[in-house]
Structure formats: C-alpha cells, structure tokens
Design a protein around this motif. Structure first.
Motif, short mmCIF file in Angstrom:
data_model
loop_
_atom_site.label_atom_id
_atom_site.label_comp_id
_atom_site.label_asym_id
_atom_site.label_seq_id
_atom_site.Cartn_x
_atom_site.Cartn_y
_atom_site.Cartn_z
N PHE A 2 24.49 26.20 80.65
CA PHE A 2 24.58 25.85 82.07
C PHE A 2 25.60 24.76 82.38
CE2 PHE A 2 21.54 28.10 84.87
CZ PHE A 2 21.07 29.00 83.95
N PRO A 3 25.67 23.67 81.59
CA PRO A 3 26.67 22.65 81.95
C PRO A 3 28.08 23.21 81.99
CG PRO A 3 25.16 21.80 80.28
CD PRO A 3 24.87 23.27 80.42
N GLU A 4 28.38 24.19 81.12
CA GLU A 4 29.72 24.78 81.11
C GLU A 4 30.02 25.47 82.44
OE1 GLU A 4 32.26 25.03 78.76
OE2 GLU A 4 31.31 23.72 77.29
N ILE A 5 29.00 26.02 83.09
CA ILE A 5 29.21 26.64 84.41
C ILE A 5 29.73 25.58 85.38
CG2 ILE A 5 28.11 27.78 86.38
CD1 ILE A 5 26.06 28.97 84.49
N GLU A 6 29.20 24.38 85.23
CA GLU A 6 29.59 23.31 86.16
C GLU A 6 30.82 22.56 85.68
OE1 GLU A 6 26.14 20.94 86.90
OE2 GLU A 6 25.16 22.57 88.00
N ALA A 15 32.09 32.50 80.72
CA ALA A 15 32.00 32.48 82.19
C ALA A 15 31.58 33.85 82.72
CB ALA A 15 33.33 32.04 82.79
N ARG A 16 32.18 34.89 82.17
CA ARG A 16 31.80 36.25 82.59
C ARG A 16 30.35 36.55 82.23
NH1 ARG A 16 36.90 37.90 81.00
NH2 ARG A 16 36.12 38.35 78.92
N HIS A 17 30.01 36.16 81.01
CA HIS A 17 28.63 36.36 80.52
C HIS A 17 27.65 35.65 81.46
CE1 HIS A 17 25.19 36.40 77.84
NE2 HIS A 17 25.18 35.08 77.79
N ALA A 18 27.96 34.40 81.81
CA ALA A 18 27.06 33.62 82.67
C ALA A 18 26.88 34.32 84.02
CB ALA A 18 27.61 32.20 82.86
N ALA A 19 27.98 34.79 84.60
CA ALA A 19 27.90 35.44 85.91
C ALA A 19 27.05 36.71 85.82
CB ALA A 19 29.30 35.76 86.42
N LYS A 20 27.24 37.46 84.75
CA LYS A 20 26.46 38.70 84.59
C LYS A 20 24.98 38.40 84.37
CE LYS A 20 29.39 40.49 81.59
NZ LYS A 20 29.93 41.37 80.56
N VAL A 21 24.69 37.34 83.62
CA VAL A 21 23.29 36.96 83.40
C VAL A 21 22.62 36.58 84.72
CG1 VAL A 21 21.80 35.18 82.38
CG2 VAL A 21 23.53 36.30 80.97
N LEU A 22 23.35 35.84 85.57
CA LEU A 22 22.79 35.46 86.87
C LEU A 22 22.52 36.70 87.73
CD1 LEU A 22 25.02 32.35 87.73
CD2 LEU A 22 22.57 32.33 87.19
N MET A 23 23.45 37.67 87.67
CA MET A 23 23.26 38.91 88.43
C MET A 23 22.05 39.69 87.91
SD MET A 23 27.06 40.46 88.67
CE MET A 23 28.34 39.76 89.70
N LYS A 24 22.01 39.83 86.61
CA LYS A 24 20.93 40.62 86.00
C LYS A 24 19.56 39.96 86.27
CE LYS A 24 18.76 43.55 83.24
NZ LYS A 24 18.51 44.94 83.60
N PHE A 25 19.54 38.64 86.22
CA PHE A 25 18.28 37.93 86.48
C PHE A 25 17.79 38.24 87.89
CE2 PHE A 25 15.58 34.37 87.61
CZ PHE A 25 14.84 34.16 86.45
N LYS A 26 18.72 38.19 88.86
CA LYS A 26 18.33 38.47 90.25
C LYS A 26 17.86 39.91 90.39
CE LYS A 26 17.76 36.63 94.17
NZ LYS A 26 16.87 35.45 94.21
N LEU A 27 18.52 40.79 89.66
CA LEU A 27 18.15 42.19 89.73
C LEU A 27 16.77 42.43 89.09
CD1 LEU A 27 19.40 44.69 90.85
CD2 LEU A 27 20.67 45.00 88.73
N LEU A 28 16.48 41.69 88.04
CA LEU A 28 15.14 41.76 87.45
C LEU A 28 14.10 41.31 88.47
CD1 LEU A 28 15.72 40.28 83.88
CD2 LEU A 28 14.68 42.50 84.36
N GLU A 29 14.46 40.31 89.26
CA GLU A 29 13.53 39.81 90.27
C GLU A 29 13.36 40.83 91.40
OE1 GLU A 29 14.67 36.05 92.04
OE2 GLU A 29 13.25 36.32 93.69
N LEU A 30 14.49 41.37 91.89
CA LEU A 30 14.43 42.24 93.07
C LEU A 30 14.14 43.69 92.73
CD1 LEU A 30 17.59 40.82 94.90
CD2 LEU A 30 15.19 40.25 95.37
N GLN A 31 14.52 44.10 91.52
CA GLN A 31 14.41 45.49 91.04
C GLN A 31 15.39 46.44 91.74
OE1 GLN A 31 12.80 46.70 88.29
NE2 GLN A 31 12.42 44.52 87.87
N GLN A 32 15.49 46.37 93.05
CA GLN A 32 16.52 47.13 93.73
C GLN A 32 16.94 46.41 95.01
OE1 GLN A 32 14.08 50.80 94.60
NE2 GLN A 32 15.09 50.56 96.58
N VAL A 33 18.21 46.55 95.35
CA VAL A 33 18.72 45.80 96.49
C VAL A 33 19.95 46.51 97.04
CG1 VAL A 33 20.00 44.27 94.90
CG2 VAL A 33 19.57 43.50 97.22
#
Ligand SMILES: [Zn+2]
Length: 307
Positions: free
Chosen positions: A174-178, A234-252
């Motif tokens: 996470f600190p690397e994101i910032e 950086a790409r990995h972090a962005a994809k993890v954030l997306m996937k996490f949200k998708l796990l939460e929402l399931q579909q959007v």
C-alpha cells in the motif's frame, strides 16, 4: 495435536476468501479471542460463525493484525454483540481510529467500506499477549501496511502472518501506491518471518500451510519482479482494487464501475505516478480487459460480473 491437523484444537481458523480475511479463534477454558474480523458486508456471517463456535460463551478479546477493511470490517458488529469485548489494534493508526479518519485509514482512497469501531488498547511490537491457551509475540511487519503486526507462538512455532506472507505471495504494498518506498520493508519482514522459523503459517487469506521456505521463495521472487518493474506492481495494485470491489458488488453496470473508479483516488494516484502518458480511461479499460482475460471478471451487456 493430531498428525493430520495443521493447527492444534484450541486454534480454529475460519478460512474466508479474499473479500474477508481469515478469522482465527483462540479458545481456552477461561476466555476466547479472535484475530481479524473480515469485511463489513460479511459482518453478519462473521458474527454467525463466531457465535456458533462459542455457543453460550462470550468473545473476550478481538485483535486486528492491521486495519485494512477486509480485516476489521466485522469489528463493529462483534462489539455490538459482545459488549464486554476488548479490542486491540496496532498502535500506528490508533489516533485515526479514535477520530475515525476514513481517509487516513485507507477506506476513502481504496473506495472500500468499514463501519466505525472503538478500541481499548494497542498491540505494541516487542510485547506478548495471551490469547486463548497460548502466549503470542507481537512483531511489527511493515511493507503491505506500514502499521501491520504479525503474531508468533514460539512453542508450536505458529505464525499469524496477516498479509505479509501468503502461501502464494503477499498483499499489495500500500505505501508504494502512495509513492512511498516500501519494497525494502517487505523484504525485511520476509527476513523476520524466516528468522522466526515458523512451522505453521496461518495467513490472512488462503489456506494454512507448512511449506514456509517455498512460500518465502515465491514471495521474494514476486518482490524482485516488483522492484525491477514498479509499474508491474502499480498495475497489480489497480487490478486488486478492482477485483476487490467486484467481489463486494458481484455485478455492476460498467458506467457505475467507471464512476466508482473516478471517485477512488488510488487509481488516479497510480495513473499519475506510472502511466500518465496514457489516457486514464484507456488505462482503466486495459486493466479491466486483463481481468477478463485471466478469468477474474466477465463483461456482458455493459455489465461487469465477478467470476
Ligand atoms: Zn491488508
């Protein structure tokens, strides 16, 4: 412990998945303690798991290895259900919890949710505490999160590793994101874990494992790749954030997802730091296509689905 068991009977590991961290219930005749409480949308499930394991007994202590939303999202629900529960958190963000600063606690910039909770004390690195039947050492484990701790039980050499070491890697740094260098801290934490010589690792996500040397090799190999090419992280972090949200929402709806990305500052920070020559929307589009290509998401009729 029986030969077939990965952990002794007094240690119960609820393996949850990736939206919610694992929960570890440590019981003795005189008390029960829980390490980490999962994501807020799973809070009722977490409470049901713990209540059914404890029966008429109460939960006495709740410990968070760190305060990412997937590790403390069940805190508020557990505190409501067990009013005498003592909650202990790593010291680094104590003030931010007291004031409930959702930005500093990462819930704002990640676009994730966490219900506010209280705490009663901190887990000072270098100290040890009794949880269930055992004494656990508290070690600072910066890298994935600057304030994370890991817990080590020296008698059976069990390690609760949070997101510092999984069987197949470690959590986003996470600190690397910032824009703060933290790959060295990841390496130092892996060295610390090696020096503890754990026989059993109970990770924050995924299965309990014994092959610690193999896991350390995998983690160090991954870290070397990130150090050699920070854009990869950086790409990995962005994809993890997306996937996490998708796990939460399931579909959007794709439009809604794009809107969420636009409001979630970690995406613009990553883009600005590493990919600013590329159009933001195209960059996001490319990452989404990568998630689809590896089978982590599906797009159908302008809707994004978790897979
Ligand atoms: Zn984490």
């Amino acid at each position: 412990m029986p030969a077939h068991a990965l952990v002794p009977d007094d240690v119960r590991v609820f393996e949850r998945g990736w939206l919610s961290s694992n929960n570890i219930l440590l019981c003795s005749d005189t008390g029960a303690a829980l390490v980490d409480s999962g994501y807020v949308s799973h809070a009722p499930q977490t409470l049901a798991l713990i209540a059914s394991a404890l029966g008429t007994r109460s939960l006495d202590v709740l410990v968070n290895t760190h305060l990412h939303s997937d590790h403390c999202g069940g805190n508020a629900g557990l505190q409501g259900h067990y009013p005498a529960l003592r909650t202990l958190i790593p010291p680094g963000h104590a003030e931010q919890v007291r004031q409930w600063d959702a930005e500093a606690l990462s819930y704002g910039p990640t676009g994730q949710s966490c219900s506010p909770f209280r705490f009663d004390g901190v887990l000072a690195p270098g100290s040890s505490l009794r949880l269930g039947l055992r004494d656990w050492q508290v070690h600072a484990a910066p890298g994935h999160d600057p304030h994370s701790v890991i817990l080590f039980e020296p008698e059976h050499r069990m390690l609760i590793s949070a997101d510092a070491l999984w069987e197949n890697g470690f959590g986003v740094v996470f600190p690397e994101i910032e824009g703060e260098d933290a790959f060295d801290e990841v390496a130092a934490t892996l060295d610390l874990i090696e020096s503890l010589q754990p026989r059993t690792v109970i990770p924050g996500h995924g299965s309990v494992f014994h092959q610690v040397d193999t896991a350390l090799d995998v983690a160090r190999q991954r870290l070397r790749q990130f150090i050699a090419d920070p854009r990869r992280h950086a790409r990995h972090a962005a994809k993890v954030l997306m996937k996490f949200k998708l796990l939460e929402l399931q579909q959007v709806a794709l439009d809604d997802f794009q809107r969420w990305i636009g409001q979630t500052s970690y995406f613009s920070i990553l883009h600005r730091a590493h990919f600013k020559t590329q159009d933001f929307r195209l960059w996001i589009e490319e990452l989404l296509q990568e998630l689809v290509r590896v089978g982590a998401a599906r797009i159908d009729n302008q809707t994004l689905f978790n897979q």
